[in-house]
Design an enzyme around this catalytic site. Structure first.
Site, mmCIF file in Angstrom:
data_model
loop_
_atom_site.group_PDB
_atom_site.id
_atom_site.type_symbol
_atom_site.label_atom_id
_atom_site.label_comp_id
_atom_site.label_asym_id
_atom_site.label_seq_id
_atom_site.Cartn_x
_atom_site.Cartn_y
_atom_site.Cartn_z
ATOM 1 N N ALA A 141 -9.589 -13.569 24.508
ATOM 2 C CA ALA A 141 -10.989 -13.744 24.613
ATOM 3 C C ALA A 141 -11.754 -13.146 23.653
ATOM 4 C CB ALA A 141 -11.338 -13.041 25.996
ATOM 5 N N GLY B 223 -6.192 -14.145 26.439
ATOM 6 C CA GLY B 223 -6.670 -15.330 26.884
ATOM 7 C C GLY B 223 -6.135 -16.745 26.160
ATOM 8 N N GLU C 158 -2.920 -17.431 27.871
ATOM 9 C CA GLU C 158 -3.343 -17.867 29.185
ATOM 10 C C GLU C 158 -3.682 -19.316 29.134
ATOM 11 O OE1 GLU C 158 -6.258 -14.547 29.991
ATOM 12 O OE2 GLU C 158 -5.344 -14.296 31.804
ATOM 13 N N GLU D 246 -3.667 -7.434 26.705
ATOM 14 C CA GLU D 246 -4.989 -6.678 27.335
ATOM 15 C C GLU D 246 -4.859 -5.284 27.844
ATOM 16 O OE1 GLU D 246 -3.637 -9.818 27.809
ATOM 17 O OE2 GLU D 246 -5.495 -11.393 28.201
HETATM 18 C C1 3H9 Z 1 -8.359 -10.995 26.687
HETATM 19 O O1 3H9 Z 1 -8.068 -11.826 26.191
HETATM 20 C C2 3H9 Z 1 -8.716 -11.057 28.265
HETATM 21 C C3 3H9 Z 1 -8.564 -12.277 28.951
HETATM 22 O O2 3H9 Z 1 -7.300 -11.914 29.459
HETATM 23 C C4 3H9 Z 1 -9.434 -12.369 30.104
HETATM 24 C C5 3H9 Z 1 -10.882 -13.195 29.990
HETATM 25 C C6 3H9 Z 1 -11.670 -13.395 31.339
HETATM 26 N N1 3H9 Z 1 -12.048 -10.861 19.994
HETATM 27 O O3 3H9 Z 1 -7.172 -7.462 13.568
HETATM 28 P P1 3H9 Z 1 -7.462 -8.044 12.348
HETATM 29 C C7 3H9 Z 1 -11.614 -9.641 14.972
HETATM 30 S S1 3H9 Z 1 -8.594 -9.864 25.823
HETATM 31 C C8 3H9 Z 1 -13.316 -10.653 18.879
HETATM 32 O O4 3H9 Z 1 -8.169 -7.360 11.316
HETATM 33 P P2 3H9 Z 1 -5.045 -9.411 11.863
HETATM 34 C C9 3H9 Z 1 -11.202 -8.432 14.406
HETATM 35 O O5 3H9 Z 1 -12.254 -7.661 14.874
HETATM 36 C C10 3H9 Z 1 -7.846 -10.172 24.108
HETATM 37 N N2 3H9 Z 1 -12.773 -10.557 17.460
HETATM 38 O O6 3H9 Z 1 -6.439 -9.450 11.756
HETATM 39 C C11 3H9 Z 1 -11.740 -8.555 12.845
HETATM 40 O O7 3H9 Z 1 -13.014 -8.462 12.718
HETATM 41 P P3 3H9 Z 1 -13.388 -7.933 11.385
HETATM 42 C C12 3H9 Z 1 -6.952 -10.116 24.069
HETATM 43 C C13 3H9 Z 1 -11.411 -10.393 17.367
HETATM 44 O O8 3H9 Z 1 -4.512 -10.738 11.076
HETATM 45 C C14 3H9 Z 1 -10.993 -9.772 12.872
HETATM 46 O O9 3H9 Z 1 -11.103 -10.437 13.955
HETATM 47 N N3 3H9 Z 1 -6.414 -10.419 22.665
HETATM 48 C C15 3H9 Z 1 -10.335 -10.442 18.276
HETATM 49 O O10 3H9 Z 1 -4.581 -8.220 11.293
HETATM 50 C C16 3H9 Z 1 -9.499 -10.061 12.126
HETATM 51 O O11 3H9 Z 1 -8.769 -9.158 12.917
HETATM 52 C C17 3H9 Z 1 -6.200 -9.292 21.812
HETATM 53 O O12 3H9 Z 1 -6.046 -7.918 22.156
HETATM 54 C C18 3H9 Z 1 -10.993 -11.026 19.612
HETATM 55 N N4 3H9 Z 1 -9.943 -11.094 20.644
HETATM 56 O O13 3H9 Z 1 -4.462 -9.675 13.345
HETATM 57 C C19 3H9 Z 1 -5.786 -9.463 20.482
HETATM 58 N N5 3H9 Z 1 -9.455 -10.214 17.806
HETATM 59 O O14 3H9 Z 1 -13.080 -8.777 10.223
HETATM 60 C C20 3H9 Z 1 -6.702 -8.726 19.729
HETATM 61 C C21 3H9 Z 1 -9.685 -10.016 16.348
HETATM 62 O O15 3H9 Z 1 -14.882 -8.202 11.369
HETATM 63 N N6 3H9 Z 1 -6.705 -9.118 18.212
HETATM 64 N N7 3H9 Z 1 -10.913 -9.987 16.070
HETATM 65 O O16 3H9 Z 1 -13.126 -6.404 11.399
HETATM 66 C C22 3H9 Z 1 -5.358 -8.651 17.444
HETATM 67 O O17 3H9 Z 1 -4.271 -8.218 17.920
HETATM 68 C C23 3H9 Z 1 -5.498 -9.253 16.007
HETATM 69 O O18 3H9 Z 1 -6.533 -9.170 15.401
HETATM 70 C C24 3H9 Z 1 -4.559 -10.153 15.604
HETATM 71 C C25 3H9 Z 1 -4.765 -10.474 13.960
HETATM 72 C C26 3H9 Z 1 -3.120 -10.047 15.740
HETATM 73 C C27 3H9 Z 1 -4.888 -11.354 16.215
#
Ligand code: 3H9
Length: 688
Positions: A66, A105, A108, A128
């Site tokens: 999400a 998400g 999901e 999450e």
């Molecule tokens: C969820 O899904 C809830 C649902 O179950 C229910 C809904 C109803 N959103 O980490 P990076 C940005 S909760 C917005 O440096 P990498 C991040 O801030 C979510 N922004 O890259 C950064 O911005 P900036 C569950 C996001 O290659 C840029 O993207 N998912 C999100 O080292 C690059 O990120 C997670 O918890 C996001 N979801 O790693 C996954 N994700 O460049 C969270 C990233 O401006 N994300 N950004 O600083 C991660 O673990 C890592 O970002 C990922 C990539 C492994 C994907």
């Protein structure tokens, strides 16, 4: 190709529709992505020429979750629920084609598809819980129906993703695609599925059971790990609901518990830390087009605990390291310990023997400074003595090639003074690792007065490559972390003289969420660090303990007594010494309650943090939070000291400091910046 909207495209070829999400950087499920995916599924669903749909993503990853930036704002339709429901109910067979990371998400959404194919390097998970949440779009209900309740429990409470191969073994992925041919494979998979008359498999219709006692056993086994956190328990309850309730009811339970977490302080704190970690890497005002320096060879001076641990970071990341130590025995011992550490990791199965050899093969051990000449970065890690450090930097200046970065691992000393012993202060900075340096994630990067922007940026990028969370600190005594530790330590020591006992202070700090209290920490580190029998004056409690050979855990006694299992009990000897110390100082002991202990230890830290911001020694409040999270075990669910101040209210912090000010004018005087923030009625995170 038809653009559904700015972030989704739909193409159809020979009966297979390909719906592509293209929303950099990570294809997070923003409102536009949700709208696009649902519209694309509906359009393809209604198109009589379409037999099946492949859902795929452009760029570096499948949907990574999400959009966290939308949390806390009013929801824009359609909800993720509606999108996933739309996919699952599609009259056309839907295949998710996964590369990169299918997280939260994102997974999901993939679970709403009828089949999933992935490249071997892909990772799938529900992280999450790390944001203080639970998968709120059916993940807790669908995942156990695929992988079983036990595996699902593990995945949702740890948040750790699994690799595609493992996912395939567990049935979460139906087929592995060639690494560089995902889309073609997925299209073919979809075509064959239709030809074979495969059903539109809906995970919601599958059954799930759990072996008796699974949940209670799991709770007990993980109680310590989950201590203080709300999210793991709610995640467990959702998996329980998946087992005991029909799908729709289970989803309602999930929804309710998700909202509870989402609106709570803990998740806000953990989300704050997610962004804080990414923000910390950014250097404000970095000149555009700054080119980083190439780092291939790293030199380390000192083969002690720190030098060895620092070297391991670089070796593990594939850098050639030359370690220099003046004393031959110490050099041999240091190298032996490094090998031993790697071997131990290999024994635990977390490293192969080849990797151990590869890492050690990158190491050159030397007793000659001259061997550092060709290094691109040299980190000095000898003991804390300004004179020695200045001599070393003077020599490095003569030996090491121009353009190399010269760093000191000092934890307190003035980097500018060290830099002044070279003719290239622009190339000098601090790299303060935390012990054990191969384990702790924090790295304080100390920016000297003359440190060049490209040096700073190079070190920040390099830190990430060696798996550290780097935070920039300005030159001041103790930088960010140790500087803030000082008031906490001071108050802890005062509190035991005024009426508390070490175990009272430790209990309060532990209950707050730290892994241990200040006195337990002192016992673990060893009370004799920086102490010597010759110079001991026998005045402080520490002197008295060390003189009695109570030097901490290693002598099985310090502030506590320890048995052979290292279990602690309060020491009557220490109690007596403390009572005597109070009497000698004519302090009338009084009963001190837990609230006072907590406020004096934590609020004085916050106050020091405010001072650090005021003096510009940290770029932002959230950097301070990262330091405390990754270097000192500050509980993530409280978001770090500055975020915590915001949650209790900066005004309240000021009031409480003032209340204690009667006992000491200086120790509790609120800093100007704290006063300013409080007067403006705001917090640290919303300012600066
Ligand atoms: C969820 O899904 C809830 C649902 O179950 C229910 C809904 C109803 N959103 O980490 P990076 C940005 S909760 C917005 O440096 P990498 C991040 O801030 C979510 N922004 O890259 C950064 O911005 P900036 C569950 C996001 O290659 C840029 O993207 N998912 C999100 O080292 C690059 O990120 C997670 O918890 C996001 N979801 O790693 C996954 N994700 O460049 C969270 C990233 O401006 N994300 N950004 O600083 C991660 O673990 C890592 O970002 C990922 C990539 C492994 C994907």
């Amino acid at each position: 190709m038809t653009a559904i909207n700015a972030v989704t495209d739909l193409t159809t070829q020979d009966g297979i529709a390909v719906l592509t999400v293209n929303s950099p950087p990570v294809n997070a499920l923003s409102a536009a992505v949700r709208q696009g995916v649902l519209a694309g599924i509906e359009t393809a669903g209604k198109d009589p020429s379409v037999q099946a749909i492949v859902l795929t993503c452009a760029g570096r990853t499948f949907i990574a979750g999400a959009d966290i930036t939308e949390f806390g704002k009013p929801m824009v339709e359609p909800s993720l629920h509606a999108v996933i429901k739309g996919i699952e109910a599609s009259p056309k067979l839907v295949v998710a084609a996964i590369h990169g990371t299918a997280l939260g998400g994102g997974l999901e959404t993939a679970l709403g598809c009828h089949y999933r194919v992935a490249v071997p390097s892909a990772k799938l998970g529900l992280p999450e819980v790390k944001l203080g949440l639970l998968p709120g779009a059916g993940g807790t209900q669908r995942l156990p129906r695929v992988v079983g309740a036990a595996q699902a429990l593990e995945m949702v409470t740890s948040g750790t993703p699994v690799g595609a191969r493992q996912a395939a073994e567990r049935g979460l992925v139906d087929a592995l695609a060639p690494e560089d041919g995902l889309l073609a494979f997925a299209v073919e998979y979809a075509r064959e599925a239709v030809a074979d008359g495969k059903p539109l498999r809906k995970i919601r219709d599958m059954n799930v059971q759990a072996e008796p006692g699974l949940f209670d056993t799991f709770r007990k086994a993980n109680a310590r790990k989950f201590r203080g956190y709300e999210a793991p328990e709610r995640n467990i309850q959702c998996i329980e609901a998946a087992v005991s309730q029909p799908f729709d009811e289970g989803e309602q339970t999930e929804r309710r518990l998700f909202m509870e977490l989402m609106t709570g302080t803990q998740s806000a704190a953990q989300r704050h830390l997610f962004f804080a970690e990414r923000e910390a890497q950014k250097i404000p005002g970095l000149p555009k087009g700054t080119v980083v320096r190439q780092i291939r060879k790293v030199g380390i001076i000192g083969a002690g605990t720190m030098g060895g641990g620092i070297s391991m970071n670089f070796l593990s990341a594939g850098y050639a390291v030359t370690i220099v130590e003046a004393n031959e025995k110490a050099l041999e011992r240091g190298v032996g310990i490094m090998r031993g550490n790697y071997e131990n990791t290999a024994k635990k199965g977390r490293l192969t023997q080849e990797q151990v050899e590869r890492n050690m093969g990158l190491l050159t051990a030397s007793m000659a400074f001259e061997d550092l000449a060709e290094c691109d970065l040299v980190i000095e890690a000898v003991f804390e003595n300004m004179q020695i450090k200045k001599e070393i930097f003077g020599r490095l200046d003569q030996i090491v090639r121009q353009g190399a970065i010269l760093a000191s691992n000092t934890s307190y000393l003035d980097i500018d003074e060290i830099a002044a012993s070279t003719k290239r202060p622009q190339d000098v900075c601090g790299m303060h690792f935390f012990s054990p340096a191969n384990v702790m994630r924090l790295l304080e990067v100390v920016k000297g007065e003359h440190t060049a922007p490209d040096v700073l940026e190079t070190v920040m990028q390099l830190s990430r490559r060696i798996g550290k969370v780097a935070v920039v600190a300005g030159v001041c005594h103790g930088f960010i972390g140790n500087r803030m530790l000082e008031p906490r330590q001071r108050e802890a020591n005062k509190l035991i003289l005024e009426g508390a006992m070490p175990w009272d202070v430790d209990r309060v700090i532990y209950d707050f969420g730290f892994p241990m209290g200040p006195f337990q920490m002192a016992d673990l580190a060893g009370l004799d660090i920086g102490w010597s029998a010759e110079t001991s004056k026998g005045v402080t409690l520490r002197d008295q303990l060390c003189e009695r050979d109570r030097r901490g855990q290693k002598t099985r006694s310090g502030f506590y007594d320890y048995n052979e299992k290292r279990e602690q009990t309060p020491s009557p000897i220490v109690e007596e010494l403390i009572l005597r110390a109070s009497a000698e100082r004519q302090i009338k002991r009084r009963r001190i309650d837990d609230q006072e202990i907590l406020e004096r230890c934590i609020y004085t830290m916050i106050n020091e943090g405010a001072r650090i911001l005021e003096e510009g020694k940290a770029y932002r409040a959230s950097d301070i939070d990262m330091v405390w999270l990754t270097g000192y075990g500050f509980p993530a669910y409280r978001g770090g000291p500055m975020f915590y101040a915001d949650t209790v209210g900066t005004r309240h912090v000021v009031e409480r400091l003032r209340a204690y000010q009667a006992s000491s004018e200086t120790d509790f005087a609120p800093s100007d910046y704290l006063l300013k923030v409080a007067e403006e009625g705001r917090g640290f995170s919303s300012g600066k």
